[in-house]
Design a protein around this motif. Structure first.
Motif, PDB file in Angstrom:
ATOM      1  N   ALA A 112      69.904  62.370  22.785  1.00  0.00           N
ATOM      2  CA  ALA A 112      70.779  61.285  22.345  1.00  0.00           C
ATOM      3  C   ALA A 112      69.965  60.036  22.039  1.00  0.00           C
ATOM      4  O   ALA A 112      70.215  59.334  21.053  1.00  0.00           O
ATOM      5  CB  ALA A 112      71.820  60.987  23.419  1.00  0.00           C
ATOM      6  N   ARG A 113      68.964  59.764  22.879  1.00  0.00           N
ATOM      7  CA  ARG A 113      68.114  58.586  22.665  1.00  0.00           C
ATOM      8  C   ARG A 113      67.371  58.681  21.328  1.00  0.00           C
ATOM      9  O   ARG A 113      67.228  57.683  20.603  1.00  0.00           O
ATOM     10  CB  ARG A 113      67.132  58.450  23.825  1.00  0.00           C
ATOM     11  CG  ARG A 113      66.373  57.121  23.842  1.00  0.00           C
ATOM     12  CD  ARG A 113      65.498  56.990  25.079  1.00  0.00           C
ATOM     13  NE  ARG A 113      66.302  56.878  26.292  1.00  0.00           N
ATOM     14  CZ  ARG A 113      66.432  57.838  27.208  1.00  0.00           C
ATOM     15  NH1 ARG A 113      65.808  58.991  27.043  1.00  0.00           N
ATOM     16  NH2 ARG A 113      67.171  57.642  28.277  1.00  0.00           N
ATOM     17  N   GLN A 114      66.908  59.871  20.998  1.00  0.00           N
ATOM     18  CA  GLN A 114      66.210  60.068  19.723  1.00  0.00           C
ATOM     19  C   GLN A 114      67.153  59.835  18.543  1.00  0.00           C
ATOM     20  O   GLN A 114      66.781  59.231  17.531  1.00  0.00           O
ATOM     21  CB  GLN A 114      65.613  61.469  19.663  1.00  0.00           C
ATOM     22  CG  GLN A 114      64.454  61.687  20.628  1.00  0.00           C
ATOM     23  CD  GLN A 114      63.943  63.119  20.620  1.00  0.00           C
ATOM     24  OE1 GLN A 114      64.399  63.945  19.827  1.00  0.00           O
ATOM     25  NE2 GLN A 114      63.007  63.426  21.496  1.00  0.00           N
ATOM     26  N   GLN A 115      68.384  60.315  18.676  1.00  0.00           N
ATOM     27  CA  GLN A 115      69.366  60.102  17.612  1.00  0.00           C
ATOM     28  C   GLN A 115      69.703  58.614  17.471  1.00  0.00           C
ATOM     29  O   GLN A 115      69.827  58.089  16.358  1.00  0.00           O
ATOM     30  CB  GLN A 115      70.641  60.901  17.902  1.00  0.00           C
ATOM     31  CG  GLN A 115      70.516  62.397  17.686  1.00  0.00           C
ATOM     32  CD  GLN A 115      70.335  62.754  16.223  1.00  0.00           C
ATOM     33  OE1 GLN A 115      70.739  62.006  15.327  1.00  0.00           O
ATOM     34  NE2 GLN A 115      69.712  63.892  15.965  1.00  0.00           N
ATOM     35  N   PHE A 116      69.826  57.927  18.614  1.00  0.00           N
ATOM     36  CA  PHE A 116      70.082  56.488  18.576  1.00  0.00           C
ATOM     37  C   PHE A 116      68.948  55.756  17.864  1.00  0.00           C
ATOM     38  O   PHE A 116      69.185  54.817  17.093  1.00  0.00           O
ATOM     39  CB  PHE A 116      70.258  55.940  19.992  1.00  0.00           C
ATOM     40  CG  PHE A 116      71.629  56.118  20.564  1.00  0.00           C
ATOM     41  CD1 PHE A 116      72.764  55.856  19.811  1.00  0.00           C
ATOM     42  CD2 PHE A 116      71.806  56.519  21.886  1.00  0.00           C
ATOM     43  CE1 PHE A 116      74.041  56.015  20.345  1.00  0.00           C
ATOM     44  CE2 PHE A 116      73.069  56.673  22.436  1.00  0.00           C
ATOM     45  CZ  PHE A 116      74.185  56.421  21.661  1.00  0.00           C
ATOM     46  N   ALA A 117      67.718  56.177  18.136  1.00  0.00           N
ATOM     47  CA  ALA A 117      66.555  55.536  17.514  1.00  0.00           C
ATOM     48  C   ALA A 117      66.597  55.712  15.987  1.00  0.00           C
ATOM     49  O   ALA A 117      66.281  54.782  15.236  1.00  0.00           O
ATOM     50  CB  ALA A 117      65.267  56.107  18.088  1.00  0.00           C
ATOM     51  N   LYS A 118      66.994  56.892  15.531  1.00  0.00           N
ATOM     52  CA  LYS A 118      67.107  57.132  14.085  1.00  0.00           C
ATOM     53  C   LYS A 118      68.198  56.262  13.479  1.00  0.00           C
ATOM     54  O   LYS A 118      68.025  55.691  12.402  1.00  0.00           O
ATOM     55  CB  LYS A 118      67.402  58.619  13.827  1.00  0.00           C
ATOM     56  CG  LYS A 118      66.255  59.559  14.171  1.00  0.00           C
ATOM     57  CD  LYS A 118      66.659  61.004  13.905  1.00  0.00           C
ATOM     58  CE  LYS A 118      65.537  61.965  14.291  1.00  0.00           C
ATOM     59  NZ  LYS A 118      65.934  63.389  14.084  1.00  0.00           N
ATOM     60  N   LEU A 119      69.328  56.174  14.174  1.00  0.00           N
ATOM     61  CA  LEU A 119      70.417  55.338  13.679  1.00  0.00           C
ATOM     62  C   LEU A 119      70.011  53.866  13.664  1.00  0.00           C
ATOM     63  O   LEU A 119      70.383  53.119  12.757  1.00  0.00           O
ATOM     64  CB  LEU A 119      71.657  55.534  14.558  1.00  0.00           C
ATOM     65  CG  LEU A 119      72.364  56.890  14.433  1.00  0.00           C
ATOM     66  CD1 LEU A 119      73.400  57.060  15.543  1.00  0.00           C
ATOM     67  CD2 LEU A 119      73.032  57.038  13.072  1.00  0.00           C
ATOM     68  N   ALA A 120      69.241  53.452  14.659  1.00  0.00           N
ATOM     69  CA  ALA A 120      68.762  52.066  14.715  1.00  0.00           C
ATOM     70  C   ALA A 120      67.833  51.762  13.554  1.00  0.00           C
ATOM     71  O   ALA A 120      67.865  50.664  12.982  1.00  0.00           O
ATOM     72  CB  ALA A 120      68.066  51.803  16.046  1.00  0.00           C
ATOM     73  N   SER A 121      66.992  52.738  13.183  1.00  0.00           N
ATOM     74  CA  SER A 121      66.072  52.530  12.069  1.00  0.00           C
ATOM     75  C   SER A 121      66.812  52.359  10.747  1.00  0.00           C
ATOM     76  O   SER A 121      66.290  51.769   9.799  1.00  0.00           O
ATOM     77  CB  SER A 121      65.085  53.698  11.967  1.00  0.00           C
ATOM     78  OG  SER A 121      65.753  54.901  11.586  1.00  0.00           O
ATOM     79  N   ASN A 122      68.058  52.883  10.699  1.00  0.00           N
ATOM     80  CA  ASN A 122      68.896  52.724   9.506  1.00  0.00           C
ATOM     81  C   ASN A 122      69.842  51.532   9.627  1.00  0.00           C
ATOM     82  O   ASN A 122      70.713  51.321   8.769  1.00  0.00           O
ATOM     83  CB  ASN A 122      69.709  54.000   9.263  1.00  0.00           C
ATOM     84  CG  ASN A 122      68.838  55.154   8.806  1.00  0.00           C
ATOM     85  OD1 ASN A 122      67.942  54.971   7.996  1.00  0.00           O
ATOM     86  ND2 ASN A 122      69.091  56.343   9.336  1.00  0.00           N
ATOM     87  N   GLY A 123      69.694  50.776  10.713  1.00  0.00           N
ATOM     88  CA  GLY A 123      70.492  49.567  10.890  1.00  0.00           C
ATOM     89  C   GLY A 123      71.920  49.791  11.325  1.00  0.00           C
ATOM     90  O   GLY A 123      72.745  48.883  11.228  1.00  0.00           O
ATOM     91  N   LEU A 124      72.242  50.988  11.822  1.00  0.00           N
ATOM     92  CA  LEU A 124      73.626  51.311  12.175  1.00  0.00           C
ATOM     93  C   LEU A 124      73.956  51.048  13.647  1.00  0.00           C
ATOM     94  O   LEU A 124      75.118  50.855  13.996  1.00  0.00           O
ATOM     95  CB  LEU A 124      73.928  52.774  11.837  1.00  0.00           C
ATOM     96  CG  LEU A 124      73.790  53.146  10.354  1.00  0.00           C
ATOM     97  CD1 LEU A 124      74.024  54.637  10.154  1.00  0.00           C
ATOM     98  CD2 LEU A 124      74.763  52.332   9.501  1.00  0.00           C
ATOM     99  N   VAL A 125      72.942  51.068  14.508  1.00  0.00           N
ATOM    100  CA  VAL A 125      73.152  50.771  15.928  1.00  0.00           C
ATOM    101  C   VAL A 125      72.042  49.843  16.406  1.00  0.00           C
ATOM    102  O   VAL A 125      71.011  49.689  15.736  1.00  0.00           O
ATOM    103  CB  VAL A 125      73.184  52.051  16.808  1.00  0.00           C
ATOM    104  CG1 VAL A 125      74.231  53.032  16.309  1.00  0.00           C
ATOM    105  CG2 VAL A 125      71.813  52.707  16.863  1.00  0.00           C
ATOM    106  N   GLU A 126      72.265  49.249  17.566  1.00  0.00           N
ATOM    107  CA  GLU A 126      71.253  48.406  18.186  1.00  0.00           C
ATOM    108  C   GLU A 126      71.369  48.556  19.690  1.00  0.00           C
ATOM    109  O   GLU A 126      72.424  48.960  20.203  1.00  0.00           O
ATOM    110  CB  GLU A 126      71.442  46.949  17.784  1.00  0.00           C
ATOM    111  CG  GLU A 126      72.791  46.374  18.187  1.00  0.00           C
ATOM    112  CD  GLU A 126      73.047  44.990  17.617  1.00  0.00           C
ATOM    113  OE1 GLU A 126      72.179  44.494  16.884  1.00  0.00           O
ATOM    114  OE2 GLU A 126      74.124  44.412  17.910  1.00  0.00           O
TER     115      GLU A 126
END
Length: 210
Positions: free
Chosen positions: A38-52
């Motif tokens: 889940a942390r890896q997926q969050f990191a990918k989403l963060a790189s796309n500006g969708l989560v922080e």
């Protein structure tokens, strides 16, 4: 054709939208995977500006890391026809003034009252009426759900507002919805959380009339 399942990233966005900020461990458990995945997926989403992420301390020890949607992440959940709606509202306001806006909102409320009344017809209990209303609102894009509280009251939750842009311009839409809920549920309705006031969602406390 078989419908494809949502990706892990889509499921995480949905989780944050409906449940608010999450730790990786919580998200992993909800998705049936590990905290690290889940942390890896969050990191990918963060790189796309969708989560922080942000850190929050709870007692002694290291602060806990939480993940939440950014404005861009919230934007993945559509505001239905927002540009067209705003243009129409501006045109009505320019041509007929605020009285015209009030008449428009009243007309929408009456039509919704007819539709909702038909959908809830035959529902005997407040709980059954809430079940039908939540299902109806979900079909309309509000991502609605409800839960019963310890005191016997209910909490109606709308995790998304598909008319948010219009509501920011004309808060009469929100007042009309509150009146609409009271009429179709035949109950006391109090809005306790409001996206227009900065909350993540809209929530309503529902109590029987007697």
């Amino acid at each position: 054709m078989k419908k494809s399942l949502p990706s892990a990233a889509d499921r995480l966005l949905q989780l944050l939208k409906t449940r608010g900020p999450q730790q990786a461990s919580e998200a992993g458990k909800a998705l049936g995977t590990t905290a690290e995945a889940a942390r890896q997926q969050f990191a990918k989403l963060a790189s796309n500006g969708l989560v922080e992420s942000y850190c929050q301390s709870k007692g002694v020890g290291r602060p806990n890391q939480y993940w939440q949607l950014t404005a861009a992440g919230h934007g993945r959940f559509p505001d239905t026809h927002s540009d067209l709606t705003m243009q129409l509202l501006d045109s009505v306001r320019e041509a007929f003034g605020e009285e015209g806006i009030d008449r428009l909102v009243d007309s929408r409320e009456q039509k919704s009252l007819e539709t909702y009344g038909q959908e809830l017809q035959g529902a005997q209990s407040l709980k059954e009426r809430l079940e039908r209303l939540a299902a109806l609102r979900t079909r309309e894009g509000y991502m609605a759900e409800f839960e019963q509280q310890q005191d016997g009251s209910f909490l109606l939750i709308e995790n998304h507002c598909p008319i948010f842009t219009a509501a920011t311009s004309c808060q009469a839409f929100c007042r009309a919805e509150l009146s609409l809920f009271e009429q179709v549920l035949q109950a006391k309705v109090e809005r306790t959380e409001h996206t227009l006031h900065g909350a993540r969602r809209c929530a309503y406390t529902i109590k029987p009339l007697n």
